[in-house]
Design a protein around this motif. Structure first.
Motif, PDB file in Angstrom:
ATOM      1  N   ASN A 100       2.335   8.249 -10.735  1.00  0.00           N
ATOM      2  CA  ASN A 100       2.960   8.966  -9.613  1.00  0.00           C
ATOM      3  C   ASN A 100       2.030   8.833  -8.431  1.00  0.00           C
ATOM      4  N   GLY A 101       2.596   8.630  -7.258  1.00  0.00           N
ATOM      5  CA  GLY A 101       1.746   8.565  -6.072  1.00  0.00           C
ATOM      6  C   GLY A 101       1.867   7.212  -5.406  1.00  0.00           C
ATOM      7  N   ILE A 102       0.916   6.897  -4.559  1.00  0.00           N
ATOM      8  CA  ILE A 102       0.961   5.612  -3.845  1.00  0.00           C
ATOM      9  C   ILE A 102      -0.440   5.008  -3.821  1.00  0.00           C
ATOM     10  N   ILE A 103      -0.511   3.729  -4.191  1.00  0.00           N
ATOM     11  CA  ILE A 103      -1.787   3.015  -4.092  1.00  0.00           C
ATOM     12  C   ILE A 103      -1.777   2.324  -2.725  1.00  0.00           C
ATOM     13  N   GLU A 104      -2.560   2.816  -1.811  1.00  0.00           N
ATOM     14  CA  GLU A 104      -2.473   2.321  -0.426  1.00  0.00           C
ATOM     15  C   GLU A 104      -3.040   0.915  -0.266  1.00  0.00           C
ATOM     16  N   ASN A 105      -4.086   0.600  -1.004  1.00  0.00           N
ATOM     17  CA  ASN A 105      -4.687  -0.741  -0.845  1.00  0.00           C
ATOM     18  C   ASN A 105      -4.168  -1.731  -1.900  1.00  0.00           C
ATOM     19  N   LEU A 113      -5.946 -10.397  -7.327  1.00  0.00           N
ATOM     20  CA  LEU A 113      -5.545 -10.652  -8.726  1.00  0.00           C
ATOM     21  C   LEU A 113      -4.693 -11.915  -8.805  1.00  0.00           C
ATOM     22  N   GLU A 114      -3.816 -12.095  -7.813  1.00  0.00           N
ATOM     23  CA  GLU A 114      -2.968 -13.305  -7.814  1.00  0.00           C
ATOM     24  C   GLU A 114      -3.840 -14.558  -7.707  1.00  0.00           C
ATOM     25  N   SER A 115      -4.898 -14.448  -6.903  1.00  0.00           N
ATOM     26  CA  SER A 115      -5.771 -15.627  -6.752  1.00  0.00           C
ATOM     27  C   SER A 115      -6.478 -15.952  -8.073  1.00  0.00           C
ATOM     28  N   ARG A 116      -6.526 -14.938  -8.981  1.00  0.00           N
ATOM     29  CA  ARG A 116      -7.133 -15.192 -10.300  1.00  0.00           C
ATOM     30  C   ARG A 116      -6.066 -15.540 -11.339  1.00  0.00           C
ATOM     31  N   GLY A 117      -4.834 -15.744 -10.873  1.00  0.00           N
ATOM     32  CA  GLY A 117      -3.774 -16.214 -11.767  1.00  0.00           C
ATOM     33  C   GLY A 117      -2.876 -15.141 -12.352  1.00  0.00           C
ATOM     34  N   VAL A 118      -3.055 -13.895 -11.929  1.00  0.00           N
ATOM     35  CA  VAL A 118      -2.163 -12.849 -12.470  1.00  0.00           C
ATOM     36  C   VAL A 118      -0.788 -12.991 -11.830  1.00  0.00           C
ATOM     37  N   ILE A 119       0.239 -12.992 -12.666  1.00  0.00           N
ATOM     38  CA  ILE A 119       1.605 -13.079 -12.131  1.00  0.00           C
ATOM     39  C   ILE A 119       2.246 -11.703 -12.237  1.00  0.00           C
ATOM     40  N   PHE A 120       2.716 -11.217 -11.105  1.00  0.00           N
ATOM     41  CA  PHE A 120       3.313  -9.875 -11.084  1.00  0.00           C
ATOM     42  C   PHE A 120       4.811  -9.953 -11.353  1.00  0.00           C
ATOM     43  N   LYS A 121       5.293  -8.984 -12.121  1.00  0.00           N
ATOM     44  CA  LYS A 121       6.722  -8.974 -12.436  1.00  0.00           C
ATOM     45  C   LYS A 121       7.486  -8.097 -11.445  1.00  0.00           C
ATOM     46  N   SER A 122       6.864  -7.014 -11.027  1.00  0.00           N
ATOM     47  CA  SER A 122       7.588  -6.046 -10.190  1.00  0.00           C
ATOM     48  C   SER A 122       7.056  -6.089  -8.762  1.00  0.00           C
ATOM     49  N   GLU A 123       7.736  -5.315  -7.905  1.00  0.00           N
ATOM     50  CA  GLU A 123       7.270  -5.226  -6.508  1.00  0.00           C
ATOM     51  C   GLU A 123       6.468  -3.955  -6.287  1.00  0.00           C
ATOM     52  N   THR A 124       6.076  -3.283  -7.352  1.00  0.00           N
ATOM     53  CA  THR A 124       5.482  -1.950  -7.179  1.00  0.00           C
ATOM     54  C   THR A 124       3.973  -1.987  -6.972  1.00  0.00           C
ATOM     55  N   ASP A 125       3.491  -0.923  -6.338  1.00  0.00           N
ATOM     56  CA  ASP A 125       2.050  -0.737  -6.197  1.00  0.00           C
ATOM     57  C   ASP A 125       1.444  -0.336  -7.551  1.00  0.00           C
ATOM     58  N   SER A 126       2.273   0.292  -8.393  1.00  0.00           N
ATOM     59  CA  SER A 126       1.765   0.783  -9.684  1.00  0.00           C
ATOM     60  C   SER A 126       1.369  -0.355 -10.616  1.00  0.00           C
ATOM     61  N   GLU A 127       2.138  -1.451 -10.578  1.00  0.00           N
ATOM     62  CA  GLU A 127       1.801  -2.579 -11.457  1.00  0.00           C
ATOM     63  C   GLU A 127       0.424  -3.143 -11.093  1.00  0.00           C
ATOM     64  N   VAL A 128       0.087  -3.051  -9.808  1.00  0.00           N
ATOM     65  CA  VAL A 128      -1.223  -3.550  -9.370  1.00  0.00           C
ATOM     66  C   VAL A 128      -2.328  -2.810 -10.133  1.00  0.00           C
ATOM     67  N   ALA A 153     -11.190   0.912 -12.488  1.00  0.00           N
ATOM     68  CA  ALA A 153     -10.053   0.521 -11.649  1.00  0.00           C
ATOM     69  C   ALA A 153      -9.742   1.644 -10.654  1.00  0.00           C
ATOM     70  N   LEU A 154      -9.800   2.880 -11.145  1.00  0.00           N
ATOM     71  CA  LEU A 154      -9.480   4.007 -10.262  1.00  0.00           C
ATOM     72  C   LEU A 154     -10.502   4.125  -9.133  1.00  0.00           C
ATOM     73  N   GLN A 155     -11.718   3.691  -9.402  1.00  0.00           N
ATOM     74  CA  GLN A 155     -12.733   3.751  -8.340  1.00  0.00           C
ATOM     75  C   GLN A 155     -12.451   2.718  -7.245  1.00  0.00           C
ATOM     76  N   GLU A 156     -11.638   1.710  -7.582  1.00  0.00           N
ATOM     77  CA  GLU A 156     -11.337   0.681  -6.579  1.00  0.00           C
ATOM     78  C   GLU A 156     -10.103   1.006  -5.752  1.00  0.00           C
ATOM     79  N   VAL A 157      -9.234   1.867  -6.278  1.00  0.00           N
ATOM     80  CA  VAL A 157      -7.988   2.084  -5.534  1.00  0.00           C
ATOM     81  C   VAL A 157      -8.140   3.216  -4.523  1.00  0.00           C
ATOM     82  N   VAL A 158      -7.377   3.066  -3.435  1.00  0.00           N
ATOM     83  CA  VAL A 158      -7.321   4.107  -2.410  1.00  0.00           C
ATOM     84  C   VAL A 158      -5.900   4.640  -2.441  1.00  0.00           C
ATOM     85  N   GLY A 159      -5.749   5.948  -2.410  1.00  0.00           N
ATOM     86  CA  GLY A 159      -4.398   6.507  -2.381  1.00  0.00           C
ATOM     87  C   GLY A 159      -4.303   7.722  -3.265  1.00  0.00           C
ATOM     88  N   ALA A 160      -3.082   7.982  -3.700  1.00  0.00           N
ATOM     89  CA  ALA A 160      -2.856   9.181  -4.512  1.00  0.00           C
ATOM     90  C   ALA A 160      -2.311   8.747  -5.863  1.00  0.00           C
TER      91      ALA A 160
END
Ligand code: G6P
Length: 614
Positions: A100-105, A113-128, A153-160
């Protein structure tokens, strides 16, 4: 807004999670999902639409496990569809997360992550977030276990965020964390739940821990520990007993929660008043703010901040406090106040009004005011909520749980608290005993008034039946009844999708009068007080243009009867108690119009009960 429920314990998690999701439906959502961990097998089902659709899919597609996480999503990033629904899984399919919330960054992290080859399935900030956890856990230097990867990971994210996650490498384990989005931890007998509010928890345990920002919980089998996201240090928290019954969160014989809650006002207003009125001294007793009375009395200004319906209660509060306490009151939308350069100092009082006690903008306004040295007071309905804990002091409205998205009984309880607050300060500042007693006597009759108003439902139904096809509705009031007009219009928009506007009656001539024709219902809030003759002229102006006139008053007379198509009469009461009476009529009117239009009253489209993101 999004809802989280998670379970770990001896029982089958599936029915518990589905029921929990149903309990969270009232928050507003557009898709739902569930993930289970069965030993080291992780499975998930996600679906756009209602929880019932998810539940149907699960029974035909059996998934099982010993612990699980589930979610109702209210879309922020990405449209509501199956893929964007939570839980989100990482690229290995071994980690699942609800957020719940929003990952601003999220965008910057996603690109890395994409540059390291991770392929995202969704358009959400949560999947990040789940992909970042996975990257740190599986592709780090091997030093981080799952729990520490989540923390890192939580130390890297900005948001709620409020999150719960699990990993198939760690059977029978859940981790959870909170930063800016509510999360309640239920501690039962060998079973534990996490949820966005207490409603999915109370059937299993009454012992809860309200997590604070920055806290992290790990539950392994029957053991749990709480630490800080940024350190290994163990945090000691005390268990709180929740005082909530199942009946209070079910709609019983009523077709909708909203109707139940409208009826609850027969006792919710007097529950809010109970033990707080002193007729002999013509004042109120508000224990929660007693220690701060000297600061309140010497304040040079008061800000009231809130969102939605609570903001309307604040506007009524301004009239009351300025009338009785003679101190300037500014009422501000929290979303605006938090970003503007308002004058806040140690002589400022900030009153934050919030039913849920979780509205993100209101919380931010409180934090900003505290930093600038103001004394912050909360008027909240939910005990244990973040706003009730973050403010320096406060007054609870005792309206009981409000489930219907459109606020009803919480609003009248907020107005009730504001009346008592104005009276308390006013009496200290020289308001006469006579005036104090006069107001209290009217408050003491409130249950009878509400019962009387509810007896008149059939007349309100008639108004709804003859006007439900209208595309627009106008609400007009003067003085303390202008906010009532705003609230009436908001109620209608929220649940019937009829466009409605509230306006000060005399301002109508500066614009809305152009809209009036024979198809436009115009609701006048017209008590027989010092504004009556003025508002009568406004009614004449609408009549002259053929509008459909619906008048709400406390005393019918010939002029009103001949001008109005419908007159709805509330019991005679004090000028400052009348807004409670008239608001209840407007709640019923909005409800009946929505019924006539076949709307989903308790879960109106796009709306959330509690807006926990900016
Ligand atoms: C949402 C709800 C409204 C509520 C507003 C403020 O928009 O749908 O009913 O008035 O939030 O919520 P709060 O819990 O802070 O009073």
């Amino acid at each position: 807004m999004c809802g989280i429920v998670s379970y770990i314990g001896d029982q089958d998690p599936v029915p518990i999670l589905i029921k929990g999701l149903r309990r969270l439906e009232y928050r507003g959502y557009d898709s739902a999902g569930i993930a289970l961990l069965d030993g080291s097998i992780l499975s998930s089902v996600k679906k756009a639409g209602k929880v019932s659709e998810l539940s149907d899919q699960i029974s035909s597609n059996t998934i099982k496990g010993s612990c699980g996480i589930a979610h109702t999503r209210w879309a922020t990033h990405g449209i509501p569809n199956d893929v964007n629904a939570h839980p989100h899984l990482d690229k290995t399919g071994k980690i699942a997360l609800v957020h719940n919330g929003i990952i601003e960054n999220y965008d910057a992290i996603k690109k890395t992550l994409e540059s390291r080859g991770v392929i995202f399935k969704s358009e959400t900030d949560s999947e990040v977030l789940v992909q970042l956890i996975s990257e740190l856990y599986y592709n780090g230097d091997g030093k981080l276990d799952f729990k520490d990867s989540v923390k890192a990971a939580l130390q890297e994210v900005v948001g709620a965020y409020g999150i719960v996650a699990m990993c198939s490498d760690e059977p029978n384990t859940l981790v959870a964390a909170r930063m800016g989005s509510p999360l309640v931890f239920g501690v039962g007998d060998n079973e534990f739940l996490f949820a966005s509010d207490a409603s999915p928890i109370i059937e299993f345990t009454r012992n809860v821990i309200y997590l604070d920002d920055g806290e992290f919980v790990i539950v392994k089998g029957s053991e749990y520990s709480i630490s800080n996201i940024n350190s290994k240090e163990i945090v000691t928290k005390t268990l709180t007993k929740i005082d909530l019954t199942i009946e209070e969160i079910e709609k019983g014989e009523f077709p909708h929660f909203m109707l139940k809650e409208i009826h609850d006002q027969k006792h919710s207003i007097s529950d809010t008043l109970r033990g707080r009125l002193n007729l002999d001294d013509g004042t109120s007793m508000l224990g929660g703010i007693n220690d701060h009375i000297p600061s309140i009395l010497s304040a040079s200004r008061i800000y009231i901040t809130a969102c939605g319906t609570s903001w309307h209660a604040g506007l009524i509060g301004k009239h009351l406090i300025e009338e009785y306490a003679r101190v300037p009151v500014h009422v501000e939308y929290a979303s605006e106040f938090r970003y503007r350069n308002a004058i806040i100092d140690a002589n400022t009082i900030l009153i934050a009004i919030s039913q849920s006690g979780e509205t993100a903008d209101t919380l931010a306004a409180i934090k900003k005011s505290k930093e600038a040295g103001a004394l912050t007071l909360g008027i909240c309905n939910v005990v244990g909520s973040t706003i009730s804990r973050e403010t320096d002091a406060g007054i609870f409205t005792h309206a009981g749980p409000e489930i219907g998205v459109a606020s009803t009984k919480a609003f009248t309880a907020q107005v009730t608290v504001l009346i008592m607050l104005a009276l308390k300060i006013g009496r200290k500042k020289g308001v006469s005993l006579y005036r104090g007693k006069d107001l209290i006597k009217s408050l003491k009759n409130i249950d009878l008034n509400v019962t009387d108003i509810l007896k008149g439902i059939n007349k309100i139904k008639e108004v709804a039946k003859s006007t439900f096809k209208a595309n627009n509705y106008l609400y007009l009031g003067r003085g303390v009844n202008f906010p009532v007009a705003l609230e009436g219009a908001l109620k209608l928009k929220e649940i019937s999708y009829i466009h409605a506007e509230g306006y000060p009656a005399a301002e109508m001539k500066h614009g809305p009068i152009a809209l009036i024709d024979k198809d436009m219902p115009v609701v006048f809030i017209a008590p027989q007080d010092d504004t009556f003759t003025k508002i009568l002229s406004n009614i004449e102006e609408v009549k002259a243009r053929g509008g459909i006139i619906i008048t709400i008053t406390d005393k019918e007379n010939d002029a009103l009867s001949s001008l109005s198509d419908f007159v709805l009469v509330t019991p005679k009461t004090h000028k400052y108690v009348f807004p409670i009476n008239s608001s209840i009529i407007l709640q019923i009117l909005a409800y009946e119009l929505a019924v006539c239009r076949g709307c989903d009253i308790d879960q109106p489209r796009n709306l959330a009960k509690s807006v926990t993101v900016e």
